[in-house]
Scaffold this motif. Sequence first.
Motif, PDB file in Angstrom:
ATOM      1  N   ASP A   1       0.795  -1.226   0.000  1.00  0.00           N
ATOM      2  CA  ASP A   1       0.000   0.000   0.000  1.00  0.00           C
ATOM      3  C   ASP A   1       0.829   1.280   0.000  1.00  0.00           C
ATOM      4  O   ASP A   1       0.267   2.366   0.168  1.00  0.00           O
ATOM      5  CB  ASP A   1      -0.930   0.022   1.222  1.00  0.00           C
ATOM      6  CG  ASP A   1      -2.041  -1.007   1.109  1.00  0.00           C
ATOM      7  OD1 ASP A   1      -2.560  -1.175  -0.007  1.00  0.00           O
ATOM      8  OD2 ASP A   1      -2.353  -1.648   2.121  1.00  0.00           O
TER       9      ASP A   1
ATOM     10  N   ARG B   1      -1.546   4.250   0.707  1.00  0.00           N
ATOM     11  CA  ARG B   1      -2.958   4.016   0.461  1.00  0.00           C
ATOM     12  C   ARG B   1      -3.590   3.230   1.612  1.00  0.00           C
ATOM     13  O   ARG B   1      -2.921   2.447   2.295  1.00  0.00           O
ATOM     14  CB  ARG B   1      -3.143   3.254  -0.857  1.00  0.00           C
ATOM     15  CG  ARG B   1      -2.764   4.064  -2.091  1.00  0.00           C
ATOM     16  CD  ARG B   1      -2.728   3.215  -3.341  1.00  0.00           C
ATOM     17  NE  ARG B   1      -1.587   2.315  -3.336  1.00  0.00           N
ATOM     18  CZ  ARG B   1      -0.383   2.630  -3.817  1.00  0.00           C
ATOM     19  NH1 ARG B   1      -0.174   3.834  -4.317  1.00  0.00           N
ATOM     20  NH2 ARG B   1       0.599   1.757  -3.768  1.00  0.00           N
ATOM     21  N   ASN B   2      -4.881   3.475   1.800  1.00  0.00           N
ATOM     22  CA  ASN B   2      -5.681   2.722   2.766  1.00  0.00           C
ATOM     23  C   ASN B   2      -5.102   2.780   4.181  1.00  0.00           C
ATOM     24  O   ASN B   2      -5.010   1.764   4.884  1.00  0.00           O
ATOM     25  CB  ASN B   2      -5.815   1.259   2.319  1.00  0.00           C
ATOM     26  CG  ASN B   2      -6.410   1.135   0.934  1.00  0.00           C
ATOM     27  OD1 ASN B   2      -7.394   1.803   0.603  1.00  0.00           O
ATOM     28  ND2 ASN B   2      -5.811   0.288   0.104  1.00  0.00           N
TER      29      ASN B   2
ATOM     30  N   ASN C   1      -9.979   4.915   7.596  1.00  0.00           N
ATOM     31  CA  ASN C   1     -11.228   5.342   6.973  1.00  0.00           C
ATOM     32  C   ASN C   1     -11.162   6.792   6.516  1.00  0.00           C
ATOM     33  O   ASN C   1     -11.948   7.215   5.658  1.00  0.00           O
ATOM     34  CB  ASN C   1     -12.392   5.164   7.947  1.00  0.00           C
ATOM     35  CG  ASN C   1     -12.700   3.706   8.211  1.00  0.00           C
ATOM     36  OD1 ASN C   1     -12.418   2.843   7.374  1.00  0.00           O
ATOM     37  ND2 ASN C   1     -13.269   3.421   9.381  1.00  0.00           N
TER      38      ASN C   1
ATOM     39  N   LYS D   1      -7.933   7.399   2.185  1.00  0.00           N
ATOM     40  CA  LYS D   1      -7.877   6.427   1.091  1.00  0.00           C
ATOM     41  C   LYS D   1      -6.510   6.481   0.421  1.00  0.00           C
ATOM     42  O   LYS D   1      -5.935   5.457   0.058  1.00  0.00           O
ATOM     43  CB  LYS D   1      -8.980   6.725   0.070  1.00  0.00           C
ATOM     44  CG  LYS D   1      -9.008   5.796  -1.131  1.00  0.00           C
ATOM     45  CD  LYS D   1     -10.133   6.163  -2.070  1.00  0.00           C
ATOM     46  CE  LYS D   1     -10.110   5.306  -3.320  1.00  0.00           C
ATOM     47  NZ  LYS D   1     -10.384   3.889  -2.998  1.00  0.00           N
ATOM     48  N   GLU D   2      -5.982   7.704   0.263  1.00  0.00           N
ATOM     49  CA  GLU D   2      -4.636   7.865  -0.306  1.00  0.00           C
ATOM     50  C   GLU D   2      -4.006   9.138   0.242  1.00  0.00           C
ATOM     51  O   GLU D   2      -4.613  10.210   0.211  1.00  0.00           O
ATOM     52  CB  GLU D   2      -4.675   7.912  -1.825  1.00  0.00           C
ATOM     53  CG  GLU D   2      -3.294   8.036  -2.458  1.00  0.00           C
ATOM     54  CD  GLU D   2      -3.316   7.939  -3.973  1.00  0.00           C
ATOM     55  OE1 GLU D   2      -3.522   6.817  -4.485  1.00  0.00           O
ATOM     56  OE2 GLU D   2      -3.152   8.975  -4.628  1.00  0.00           O
TER      57      GLU D   2
END
Length: 648
Positions: free
Chosen positions: A232, A271-272, A275, A278-279
């Motif tokens: 990620d 990323r991730n 909540n 997201k990025e």
Amino acid sequence: MNKKIYLSLACLVAMNAAAQDLGEIEVSEKINNKIVSDVSTEEIKSADLAEALSKNIPSVSIVRRSGIANDIILRGQKKDNINILVDDAKIYGACPNRMDPPTSHVLSNNIESVKVTEGPYDVENFGTLSGLVQVKTKEPSKEFQGEVNLNAGSFGYKKASATVSGGSDKFKLLLSTSIENGDQYEDGNGNDFREQQIKKGVNTVNQYQKNDDEAFEKKTLLGKAIININDDSELKLSYTANRSDNVLYPNTPMDADYDDSDIYTVGYTARNLSNLSKELSLDYYYSKVDHPMSTKLRNNGKMMYMTNHMESSMWGTKIKNSMELSDSLLTIGLDTSKRNWEGEMSKTTVATGVTVPVSTTLASTDTINKAIFTKLENTFGNLKIETGVRYDYTDIESEDSSKTDKNYKSLNANIFATYKADADTKYFAGIGKSSRVPDARELYYGATNNNLDDTKNYEVDLGFEKNIGDLNIKTKLFYSELKDYIYNISGTFTNIDAKIYGLDVSGYYIISDAFSLDYGVAYQRGKKDGSFADKDLAEVTPLKTNIALNFEHNKAKFTTEIVAVDRWDNYDSSAKEQELAGYALVNLKYTNQIHKNFGFTVGVDNIFDTTYASTNTYEDVRYVETGGDRVLLNDPGRYGYVNLKFTF
């Protein structure tokens, strides 16, 4: 490409974005931008990005000043009015006379794609007034692969380039390098640069001492690495170097001794994270340009020549975070940058080689920007709405105590909506406000100390896209109100109010399994507001048409292209522009991949050897003059080329 694939693409267009082939470069087009793909593979005639864009996007016109390093006009806008990024890094040319525009600091053999967004629909980047051009260089691959290109063309053009890439799941590396050089091109009458100067009556002191000077030499290096930290997150590093020597500019008083630039970028993406993220991305860049220009090759430089040595550098950093909120995507970011620009004039005695400083052409000046921005993307059934807001705080500070420091604050915003009426029809509309601050040249160059406001653009865009069987058509209308537009009047920059409006139509038609047609037409008009004797706005190019007929069979492709431009008869004579004749050029290109590792391309541009001039003489740029009239430079005549490519 067979008809089934074409029809599948047409369906994908209707559902997501318009895909088409404009001339020689495949274009994957969203509703409010164009993405010019596979530039390094397809645009092998020369390394000039400006020429590649002007041949393939109707709303882009070339500003030709030389055989290389040319500028662009997008919808009647040029210079700082359009924002040009290379791997998300801003680079400004150092030359006050636009010898080294941003498009000249990255060459087509190193470019993977170019995204052109028309209008004020960008809040992430500082200074996007009327358009955004985002250049993406090649990406490294995990598999070991590479290619070698050898290119030769008319007017002594030679180029060699090589790229190698490879790595693993954790680390990927790409290295690309090139070298090219060319002699003075000849126009349709067979005249090279010096012969054009003589024929047009250029003052003897501004003419070249000899007519066998090479027109340019360029060397480039691109290095890029991607480190995958985990599934990620990744770290991306890149370095782009451009080294240009002895670039000739025959219709200006000076030539570039050299033009060296470097672009460094560092980008981290995660990323991730949660909540609320997201990025998350953090990007830093640094760019610099070293550009001395002189009269040493002209007759007035035989005994003693003048040199204006200009330097520009810039760093910037940006952090942004995107999060999903129900059916929406929210992005919030901080953006800051600092540009420095300075220059000094000197004179050199040829006999002794002694150089003496003469004056400061531009005292060291910093432009410091701080900004916050946010974007929101929402989808309501068949309706998609994108909105953005940006607040800028900018200081411009000069080391010259006689100059007045400036401060600018601006709030910019836009909204763009797309409605999918059915599987084959989309409508779109946008409205936005954007701004850009004056640069150091406009404020302080030489003895000037101009009091300029920032330029504001209030713009509306409307259009639709429709698929009718094998025909794709996309129409766009725009109207732009420019408040405090920075304009050169009698050699002095001032603020005026003006408007630019226009229309462009583009698309493709699938004639059969083997034949396809691509087309594009663009028209703009520009007018000054107020009591001006000549109401026409400078640099608003006339009607332009691009048409390409493609024939594909197995691994071979043949393209016949027509680029036609109407007479330039709406021009600003008070800004020293001239009427230019219309012209039509026919270009031919044949490509064949005769082996999995070997392919070749042959082509001829301007096959009928037409004599024409594409670029007008707005006094924003200094030209040599004859009898008070600025001297036009004709574009190249017939140009043949061949490229051999070996891949592994």
